[in-house]
Scaffold this motif. Structure first.
Motif, PDB file in Angstrom:
ATOM      1  N   THR A 168      -5.084  -2.737  11.593  1.00 35.63           N
ATOM      2  CA  THR A 168      -4.489  -3.122  12.865  1.00 35.63           C
ATOM      3  C   THR A 168      -3.059  -2.591  12.913  1.00 35.63           C
ATOM      4  OG1 THR A 168      -3.569  -5.277  12.182  1.00 35.63           O
ATOM      5  CG2 THR A 168      -5.892  -5.218  12.846  1.00 35.63           C
ATOM      6  N   ALA A 204      -0.644  -3.798  15.424  1.00 31.61           N
ATOM      7  CA  ALA A 204       0.244  -4.701  16.169  1.00 31.61           C
ATOM      8  C   ALA A 204      -0.281  -6.132  16.011  1.00 31.61           C
ATOM      9  CB  ALA A 204       0.268  -4.323  17.648  1.00 31.61           C
ATOM     10  N   PRO A 205       0.626  -7.121  16.149  1.00 30.51           N
ATOM     11  CA  PRO A 205       0.185  -8.510  16.026  1.00 30.51           C
ATOM     12  C   PRO A 205      -0.970  -8.849  16.972  1.00 30.51           C
ATOM     13  CG  PRO A 205       2.578  -8.411  16.092  1.00 30.51           C
ATOM     14  CD  PRO A 205       2.082  -7.012  16.325  1.00 30.51           C
ATOM     15  N   THR A 223      -4.319  -7.777  15.669  1.00 29.98           N
ATOM     16  CA  THR A 223      -4.880  -8.696  14.667  1.00 29.98           C
ATOM     17  C   THR A 223      -5.423  -9.951  15.354  1.00 29.98           C
ATOM     18  OG1 THR A 223      -3.361  -7.881  12.971  1.00 29.98           O
ATOM     19  CG2 THR A 223      -4.315 -10.066  12.605  1.00 29.98           C
ATOM     20  N   ASP A 268      -0.030 -11.822   1.144  1.00 29.64           N
ATOM     21  CA  ASP A 268       1.368 -12.256   1.012  1.00 29.64           C
ATOM     22  C   ASP A 268       1.896 -12.858   2.311  1.00 29.64           C
ATOM     23  OD1 ASP A 268       1.415 -11.386  -1.578  1.00 29.64           O
ATOM     24  OD2 ASP A 268       2.288  -9.424  -1.109  1.00 29.64           O
ATOM     25  N   LEU A 269       3.078 -13.451   2.208  1.00 26.28           N
ATOM     26  CA  LEU A 269       3.777 -13.963   3.390  1.00 26.28           C
ATOM     27  C   LEU A 269       3.986 -12.835   4.393  1.00 26.28           C
ATOM     28  CD1 LEU A 269       6.789 -16.267   2.317  1.00 26.28           C
ATOM     29  CD2 LEU A 269       4.880 -16.843   3.821  1.00 26.28           C
ATOM     30  N   GLY A 270       3.727 -13.125   5.668  1.00 24.14           N
ATOM     31  CA  GLY A 270       4.007 -12.144   6.711  1.00 24.14           C
ATOM     32  C   GLY A 270       2.948 -11.078   6.903  1.00 24.14           C
ATOM     33  N   THR A 271       1.812 -11.232   6.265  1.00 28.07           N
ATOM     34  CA  THR A 271       0.774 -10.211   6.430  1.00 28.07           C
ATOM     35  C   THR A 271      -0.095 -10.476   7.677  1.00 28.07           C
ATOM     36  OG1 THR A 271      -0.552 -11.422   4.788  1.00 28.07           O
ATOM     37  CG2 THR A 271       0.618  -9.472   4.027  1.00 28.07           C
ATOM     38  N   GLY A 272       0.007 -11.682   8.248  1.00 27.25           N
ATOM     39  CA  GLY A 272      -0.710 -11.938   9.495  1.00 27.25           C
ATOM     40  C   GLY A 272      -1.804 -12.994   9.412  1.00 27.25           C
ATOM     41  N   LYS A 273      -1.775 -13.814   8.388  1.00 28.45           N
ATOM     42  CA  LYS A 273      -2.813 -14.848   8.231  1.00 28.45           C
ATOM     43  C   LYS A 273      -2.803 -15.825   9.407  1.00 28.45           C
ATOM     44  CE  LYS A 273      -1.181 -16.103   4.172  1.00 28.45           C
ATOM     45  NZ  LYS A 273      -0.094 -15.082   4.052  1.00 28.45           N
ATOM     46  N   THR A 274      -1.589 -16.239   9.784  1.00 31.59           N
ATOM     47  CA  THR A 274      -1.506 -17.205  10.886  1.00 31.59           C
ATOM     48  C   THR A 274      -1.844 -16.538  12.216  1.00 31.59           C
ATOM     49  OG1 THR A 274       0.081 -18.572   9.674  1.00 31.59           O
ATOM     50  CG2 THR A 274       0.022 -18.839  12.063  1.00 31.59           C
ATOM     51  N   VAL A 275      -1.389 -15.309  12.410  1.00 30.66           N
ATOM     52  CA  VAL A 275      -1.727 -14.569  13.637  1.00 30.66           C
ATOM     53  C   VAL A 275      -3.244 -14.438  13.774  1.00 30.66           C
ATOM     54  CG1 VAL A 275      -1.625 -12.294  14.740  1.00 30.66           C
ATOM     55  CG2 VAL A 275       0.446 -13.304  13.770  1.00 30.66           C
ATOM     56  N   GLU A 281      -5.304 -20.667   4.478  1.00 32.61           N
ATOM     57  CA  GLU A 281      -4.249 -19.771   4.014  1.00 32.61           C
ATOM     58  C   GLU A 281      -3.868 -20.158   2.587  1.00 32.61           C
ATOM     59  OE1 GLU A 281      -1.106 -18.711   6.745  1.00 32.61           O
ATOM     60  OE2 GLU A 281      -2.117 -19.731   8.408  1.00 32.61           O
ATOM     61  N   ASP A 314       4.247  -2.301  11.493  1.00 27.56           N
ATOM     62  CA  ASP A 314       3.275  -3.235  12.062  1.00 27.56           C
ATOM     63  C   ASP A 314       1.844  -2.932  11.597  1.00 27.56           C
ATOM     64  OD1 ASP A 314       5.313  -4.501  13.365  1.00 27.56           O
ATOM     65  OD2 ASP A 314       4.885  -3.636  15.342  1.00 27.56           O
ATOM     66  N   ARG A 373      -1.313  -3.263   9.321  1.00 30.93           N
ATOM     67  CA  ARG A 373      -1.923  -4.214   8.395  1.00 30.93           C
ATOM     68  C   ARG A 373      -3.338  -3.745   8.072  1.00 30.93           C
ATOM     69  NH1 ARG A 373       2.596  -5.448   8.960  1.00 30.93           N
ATOM     70  NH2 ARG A 373       3.567  -7.494   9.303  1.00 30.93           N
TER      71      ARG A 373
HETATM   72  P1  ADP Z   1       1.359 -15.148   7.323  1.00 33.30           P
HETATM   73  O1  ADP Z   1       0.675 -16.328   7.943  1.00 33.30           O
HETATM   74  O2  ADP Z   1       0.433 -14.222   6.591  1.00 33.30           O
HETATM   75  O3  ADP Z   1       2.546 -15.529   6.476  1.00 33.30           O
HETATM   76  P2  ADP Z   1       2.156 -14.627  10.031  1.00 33.30           P
HETATM   77  O4  ADP Z   1       0.886 -14.445  10.768  1.00 33.30           O
HETATM   78  O5  ADP Z   1       2.858 -15.930  10.163  1.00 33.30           O
HETATM   79  O6  ADP Z   1       1.948 -14.246   8.483  1.00 33.30           O
HETATM   80  O7  ADP Z   1       3.211 -13.524  10.468  1.00 33.30           O
HETATM   81  C1  ADP Z   1       2.912 -12.172  10.516  1.00 33.30           C
HETATM   82  C2  ADP Z   1       4.150 -11.460  11.041  1.00 33.30           C
HETATM   83  O8  ADP Z   1       3.972 -10.063  11.020  1.00 33.30           O
HETATM   84  C3  ADP Z   1       4.460 -11.865  12.473  1.00 33.30           C
HETATM   85  O9  ADP Z   1       5.864 -11.929  12.627  1.00 33.30           O
HETATM   86  C4  ADP Z   1       3.879 -10.714  13.283  1.00 33.30           C
HETATM   87  O10 ADP Z   1       4.537 -10.542  14.497  1.00 33.30           O
HETATM   88  C5  ADP Z   1       4.123  -9.552  12.341  1.00 33.30           C
HETATM   89  N1  ADP Z   1       3.169  -8.436  12.496  1.00 33.30           N
HETATM   90  C6  ADP Z   1       3.515  -7.140  12.666  1.00 33.30           C
HETATM   91  N2  ADP Z   1       2.441  -6.352  12.743  1.00 33.30           N
HETATM   92  C7  ADP Z   1       1.361  -7.167  12.626  1.00 33.30           C
HETATM   93  C8  ADP Z   1      -0.043  -6.930  12.630  1.00 33.30           C
HETATM   94  N3  ADP Z   1      -0.587  -5.705  12.737  1.00 33.30           N
HETATM   95  N4  ADP Z   1      -0.855  -8.001  12.483  1.00 33.30           N
HETATM   96  C9  ADP Z   1      -0.344  -9.233  12.344  1.00 33.30           C
HETATM   97  N5  ADP Z   1       0.960  -9.529  12.322  1.00 33.30           N
HETATM   98  C10 ADP Z   1       1.826  -8.500  12.457  1.00 33.30           C
END
Ligand code: ADP
Ligand code: MG
Length: 168
Positions: free
Chosen positions: A14, A16-17, A20, A42-49, A114, A138, A140
């Motif tokens: 993917t 963009a957020p 995902t 890892d943190l910030g990889t998009g699990k919550t998104v 998560e 962005d 992933r």
């Molecule tokens: P996690 O839960 O894994 O710690 P989050 O989902 O909270 O991560 O946050 C992912 C962050 O990465 C968000 O700030 C989101 O905007 C950013 N981001 C950038 N590119 C992507 C992508 N391709 N998919 C998901 N999130 C992305």
């Protein structure tokens, strides 16, 4: 290779957020209940998104935020109950007993987890494991692995949704 011969593995990129989130929405629409989805990354990889998308796909109303400070959020307004579990802060397995993790995993609800590595031995060998990797910016990479026949079926249907350019 995007979908393994046995249908057990699928890799999606993917960019963009929202991308995902849309993948999550497609997964949410394919769920039938009782699935355990482990989000490993890892943190910030998009699990919550991704979870927000799954919730949307199930028709959950309202914003789905990470339950980091309370471990579990129950979303009951969708087509199926959704338990969003975040084990990031678990430091002692005893806490998993207190949370009552077993009950969440055993039911007919959809359970999205998560930081599943905090509860390694707790998961039955079923459902889907999704490994998320940050590939810079962005980008992933999401590697999905099905652990049972129902989950394999779901991945096959999902593969039909994913555009060829996003695979591999
Ligand atoms: P996690 O839960 O894994 O710690 P989050 O989902 O909270 O991560 O946050 C992912 C962050 O990465 C968000 O700030 C989101 O905007 C950013 N981001 C950038 N590119 C992507 C992508 N391709 N998919 C998901 N999130 C992305
Ligand atoms: Mg999170």
């Amino acid at each position: 290779m995007y979908l393994d011969d046995d249908g057990a593995g699928l890799v999606v990129h993917t960019t963009a957020p929202d991308h995902t989130r849309r993948l999550g929405r497609a997964i949410g629409q394919l769920l039938t209940g009782g699935e355990i989805i482990r989000l490993d990354g890892d943190l910030g990889t998009g699990k919550t998104v991704l979870t927000q998308g799954i919730a949307e796909g199930l028709g959950v109303e309202g914003y789905v935020n990470s339950p980091t400070f309370i471990y579990v959020r129950e979303h009951l307004s969708g087509r199926l109950p959704l338990y969003h579990v975040d084990l990031y802060r678990v430091s002692d397995p005893e806490e998993l007993e207190i949370i009552g993790l077993r009950a969440y995993l055993d039911g007919e609800a959809v359970c999205v987890v998560e930081w599943p590595d905090r509860a390694e031995d707790w998961f039955p060998e079923r459902g889907i494991v999704i490994h998320l990797t940050d590939e810079g910016g962005d980008d992933r990479r999401l590697e999905l692995r099905a652990l049972d026949s129902g989950a394999r079926d779901l991945l096959r249907r999902l593969a039909a949704w994913v555009r060829p350019s996003e695979r591999g």
